[in-house]
Design a protein around this motif. Structure first.
Motif, PDB file in Angstrom:
ATOM      1  N   GLU A   7      -2.487 -16.078  11.835  1.00 38.99           N
ATOM      2  CA  GLU A   7      -3.887 -16.416  11.565  1.00 38.99           C
ATOM      3  C   GLU A   7      -4.797 -15.331  12.122  1.00 38.99           C
ATOM      4  N   ARG A   8      -5.880 -15.061  11.392  1.00 37.57           N
ATOM      5  CA  ARG A   8      -6.832 -14.082  11.909  1.00 37.57           C
ATOM      6  C   ARG A   8      -7.655 -14.698  13.033  1.00 37.57           C
ATOM      7  N   PRO A   9      -7.953 -13.912  14.087  1.00 37.76           N
ATOM      8  CA  PRO A   9      -8.801 -14.410  15.169  1.00 37.76           C
ATOM      9  C   PRO A   9     -10.129 -14.902  14.583  1.00 37.76           C
ATOM     10  N   LEU A  47      -6.004  -2.779 -11.765  1.00 37.43           N
ATOM     11  CA  LEU A  47      -6.989  -3.841 -11.544  1.00 37.43           C
ATOM     12  C   LEU A  47      -6.608  -4.663 -10.320  1.00 37.43           C
ATOM     13  N   MET A  48      -7.618  -5.263  -9.720  1.00 32.91           N
ATOM     14  CA  MET A  48      -7.397  -6.142  -8.573  1.00 32.91           C
ATOM     15  C   MET A  48      -8.236  -7.400  -8.760  1.00 32.91           C
ATOM     16  N   CYS A  49      -7.725  -8.538  -8.277  1.00 27.61           N
ATOM     17  CA  CYS A  49      -8.556  -9.748  -8.255  1.00 27.61           C
ATOM     18  C   CYS A  49      -8.235 -10.618  -7.049  1.00 27.61           C
ATOM     19  N   VAL A  50      -9.225 -11.405  -6.678  1.00 32.96           N
ATOM     20  CA  VAL A  50      -9.084 -12.435  -5.637  1.00 32.96           C
ATOM     21  C   VAL A  50      -9.521 -13.752  -6.275  1.00 32.96           C
ATOM     22  N   PRO A  51      -8.578 -14.599  -6.712  1.00 33.24           N
ATOM     23  CA  PRO A  51      -8.962 -15.839  -7.399  1.00 33.24           C
ATOM     24  C   PRO A  51      -9.775 -16.766  -6.503  1.00 33.24           C
ATOM     25  N   VAL A  78       1.064  -6.837  -3.955  1.00 32.48           N
ATOM     26  CA  VAL A  78       0.618  -8.095  -3.362  1.00 32.48           C
ATOM     27  C   VAL A  78      -0.012  -7.771  -2.008  1.00 32.48           C
ATOM     28  N   ARG A  79      -1.113  -8.459  -1.685  1.00 31.64           N
ATOM     29  CA  ARG A  79      -1.881  -8.165  -0.468  1.00 31.64           C
ATOM     30  C   ARG A  79      -1.701  -9.332   0.502  1.00 31.64           C
ATOM     31  N   ILE A  80      -0.940  -9.112   1.551  1.00 36.01           N
ATOM     32  CA  ILE A  80      -0.529 -10.230   2.405  1.00 36.01           C
ATOM     33  C   ILE A  80      -0.903  -9.988   3.857  1.00 36.01           C
ATOM     34  N   GLY A  81      -1.742 -10.873   4.382  1.00 33.01           N
ATOM     35  CA  GLY A  81      -2.174 -10.775   5.771  1.00 33.01           C
ATOM     36  C   GLY A  81      -1.531 -11.824   6.648  1.00 33.01           C
ATOM     37  N   THR A  82      -1.968 -13.070   6.461  1.00 32.31           N
ATOM     38  CA  THR A  82      -1.576 -14.168   7.342  1.00 32.31           C
ATOM     39  C   THR A  82      -0.064 -14.338   7.468  1.00 32.31           C
ATOM     40  N   ALA A  83       0.666 -14.221   6.387  1.00 33.00           N
ATOM     41  CA  ALA A  83       2.118 -14.449   6.423  1.00 33.00           C
ATOM     42  C   ALA A  83       2.843 -13.366   7.219  1.00 33.00           C
ATOM     43  N   LEU A 141      -8.165   0.154   0.644  1.00 33.07           N
ATOM     44  CA  LEU A 141      -9.402  -0.593   0.875  1.00 33.07           C
ATOM     45  C   LEU A 141      -9.431  -1.750  -0.115  1.00 33.07           C
ATOM     46  N   VAL A 142      -9.437  -2.987   0.414  1.00 26.31           N
ATOM     47  CA  VAL A 142      -9.393  -4.160  -0.462  1.00 26.31           C
ATOM     48  C   VAL A 142     -10.684  -4.972  -0.405  1.00 26.31           C
ATOM     49  N   GLY A 143     -11.682  -4.487   0.318  1.00 22.50           N
ATOM     50  CA  GLY A 143     -12.961  -5.195   0.397  1.00 22.50           C
ATOM     51  C   GLY A 143     -14.041  -4.403  -0.319  1.00 22.50           C
ATOM     52  N   GLY A 201      -2.316 -11.589  -5.674  1.00 24.26           N
ATOM     53  CA  GLY A 201      -1.402 -12.390  -4.874  1.00 24.26           C
ATOM     54  C   GLY A 201      -1.627 -12.133  -3.400  1.00 24.26           C
ATOM     55  N   MET A 202      -1.786 -13.221  -2.636  1.00 23.42           N
ATOM     56  CA  MET A 202      -2.006 -13.170  -1.191  1.00 23.42           C
ATOM     57  C   MET A 202      -0.965 -14.096  -0.543  1.00 23.42           C
ATOM     58  N   SER A 203      -1.136 -14.399   0.751  1.00 19.78           N
ATOM     59  CA  SER A 203      -0.094 -15.169   1.444  1.00 19.78           C
ATOM     60  C   SER A 203       0.270 -16.469   0.724  1.00 19.78           C
ATOM     61  N   GLY A 204      -0.728 -17.135   0.154  1.00 19.67           N
ATOM     62  CA  GLY A 204      -0.488 -18.456  -0.418  1.00 19.67           C
ATOM     63  C   GLY A 204       0.045 -18.455  -1.840  1.00 19.67           C
ATOM     64  N   ALA A 217       0.249  -4.754   3.456  1.00 18.80           N
ATOM     65  CA  ALA A 217       0.074  -5.630   4.625  1.00 18.80           C
ATOM     66  C   ALA A 217      -1.379  -5.560   5.072  1.00 18.80           C
ATOM     67  N   ILE A 218      -2.081  -6.686   4.957  1.00 16.43           N
ATOM     68  CA  ILE A 218      -3.523  -6.701   5.239  1.00 16.43           C
ATOM     69  C   ILE A 218      -3.753  -6.962   6.730  1.00 16.43           C
ATOM     70  N   ALA A 219      -4.239  -5.918   7.407  1.00 16.74           N
ATOM     71  CA  ALA A 219      -4.343  -5.966   8.872  1.00 16.74           C
ATOM     72  C   ALA A 219      -5.744  -6.295   9.367  1.00 16.74           C
ATOM     73  N   LYS A 220      -6.661  -6.601   8.478  1.00 19.10           N
ATOM     74  CA  LYS A 220      -8.054  -6.869   8.869  1.00 19.10           C
ATOM     75  C   LYS A 220      -8.124  -7.927   9.970  1.00 19.10           C
ATOM     76  N   SER A 221      -9.015  -7.706  10.902  1.00 25.33           N
ATOM     77  CA  SER A 221      -9.244  -8.616  12.031  1.00 25.33           C
ATOM     78  C   SER A 221      -8.121  -8.630  13.051  1.00 25.33           C
ATOM     79  N   GLU A 278      -7.160  -2.855   4.503  1.00 24.91           N
ATOM     80  CA  GLU A 278      -8.279  -3.304   5.329  1.00 24.91           C
ATOM     81  C   GLU A 278      -9.417  -3.666   4.381  1.00 24.91           C
ATOM     82  N   ASN A 279     -10.321  -4.550   4.831  1.00 28.28           N
ATOM     83  CA  ASN A 279     -11.421  -4.895   3.931  1.00 28.28           C
ATOM     84  C   ASN A 279     -12.764  -4.302   4.366  1.00 28.28           C
ATOM     85  N   ARG A 280     -12.800  -3.649   5.531  1.00 25.75           N
ATOM     86  CA  ARG A 280     -14.073  -3.062   5.957  1.00 25.75           C
ATOM     87  C   ARG A 280     -13.861  -1.626   6.426  1.00 25.75           C
TER      88      ARG A 280
HETATM   89  C1  LIG Z   1      -7.771 -10.995   3.656  1.00 31.47           C
HETATM   90  C2  LIG Z   1      -7.400 -10.550   2.312  1.00 31.47           C
HETATM   91  C3  LIG Z   1      -6.084 -10.678   1.845  1.00 31.47           C
HETATM   92  C4  LIG Z   1      -4.961 -11.316   2.657  1.00 31.47           C
HETATM   93  O1  LIG Z   1      -5.122 -12.691   2.686  1.00 31.47           O
HETATM   94  P1  LIG Z   1      -4.004 -13.639   3.365  1.00 31.47           P
HETATM   95  O2  LIG Z   1      -4.275 -14.965   2.775  1.00 31.47           O
HETATM   96  O3  LIG Z   1      -4.212 -13.580   4.832  1.00 31.47           O
HETATM   97  O4  LIG Z   1      -2.678 -13.108   2.961  1.00 31.47           O
HETATM   98  C5  LIG Z   1      -5.811 -10.201   0.580  1.00 31.47           C
HETATM   99  N1  LIG Z   1      -6.763  -9.630  -0.195  1.00 31.47           N
HETATM  100  C6  LIG Z   1      -8.025  -9.481   0.224  1.00 31.47           C
HETATM  101  C7  LIG Z   1      -9.017  -8.843  -0.667  1.00 31.47           C
HETATM  102  C8  LIG Z   1      -8.390  -9.937   1.489  1.00 31.47           C
HETATM  103  O5  LIG Z   1      -9.665  -9.801   1.894  1.00 31.47           O
END
Ligand SMILES: *Cc1c(COP(=O)(O)O)cnc(C)c1O
Length: 236
Positions: free
Chosen positions: A226-228, A169-173, A217-222, A87-89, A201-204, A40-44, A63-65
């Motif tokens: 929405e992040r502030p 491994l990790m990726c952000v397409p 899977v790294r899921i924040g928004t769902a 740490l995902v950032g 994999g993220m929320s979308g 669960a991505i709690a950043k912001s 978290e990413n920071r």
């Molecule tokens: C913010 C973030 C996510 C989560 O993204 P959402 O679209 O809000 O689910 C996942 N991975 C990384 C690396 C991020 O920075």
């Protein structure tokens, strides 16, 4: 300003809904639901939001920071000692000590100098976060991650003289591309390097990622809404 932030009961319901969707995607792919971990991505989002997810029983967060995580998580960890923090950032070498002290998983190893610094800090402290290599599957100049053609060498160096255990491994397409191509590429790189964990994999697109073998899977928004806007901009 209209707030899109989730309320406490929203967070609980969102967690349940995301887990149900994950389980359905796993079942469709012939996989056991427990083979996919929800980060669960709690950043912001404030500590109070993360705390609601903890109260609802969730334990794995991202978290990413480093700095934001340091402000939020030590207090939460005192209350919930069994939580796990990813740490995902991107990680700069001057923050390696703080990252190794705080995180249980570092998903963003993407160069040898960073890998060496993390290995040295692990040796110095005995704290041993799990490490994943971030791959820049879309070869985007502004994005972190090692280029696909350089992953094998980085993994080999980590396993060799650097002496850093790499588990996956990790990726952000790229935002504007079909994610399945990137998930397939990450799976392929993992397979040929004998790496089990795939954070993708993220929320979308998390259901697609699960079909392609995601173990995380790294899921924040769902989950949190929405992040502030201000904090979100500062976090990029
Ligand atoms: C913010 C973030 C996510 C989560 O993204 P959402 O679209 O809000 O689910 C996942 N991975 C990384 C690396 C991020 O920075």
């Amino acid at each position: 300003m209209v707030s899109h932030m989730a309320t406490d009961s929203d967070i609980r319901n969102n967690l349940e809904a995301v887990k149900a969707r994950m389980a359905a995607a796993a079942a469709e792919a012939g996989r056991a639901p427990e083979t996919v971990i929800l980060v669960a991505i709690a950043k912001s989002h404030p500590a109070a939001a993360a705390r609601q997810a903890l109260v609802a029983g969730h334990r794995t967060f991202g978290e990413n920071r480093v700095q934001e995580a340091e402000a939020k998580w030590p207090t939460l960890r005192a209350e919930f000692p069994d939580l796990r923090l990813h740490l995902v950032g991107g990680l700069q070498r001057n923050k390696v000590k703080r990252a190794v002290a705080l995180f249980d998983v570092i998903e963003s190893i993407d160069n040898e100098r960073l890998a060496r610094a993390v290995a040295a800090e692990i040796a110095r402290t005995g704290r041993r976060p799990q490490c994943l290599v971030q791959v820049n599957t879309g070869e985007e100049p502004q994005k972190g991650g090692v280029m696909p053609e350089a992953v094998d060498a980085l993994v080999a160096a980590c396993r060799g003289d650097i002496g850093l255990a790499v588990d996956g491994l990790m990726c952000v397409p790229p935002l504007d591309e079909e994610p399945s191509l990137h998930f397939a590429l990450l799976r392929e790189i993992g397979k040929r390097n004998g790496l089990e964990s795939l954070s993708m994999g993220m929320s979308g697109d998390f259901e697609t990622a699960i079909r392609f073998g995601a173990t995380h899977v790294r899921i924040g928004t769902a989950i949190f809404g929405e992040r502030p806007a201000v904090a979100a901009a500062a976090a990029t």
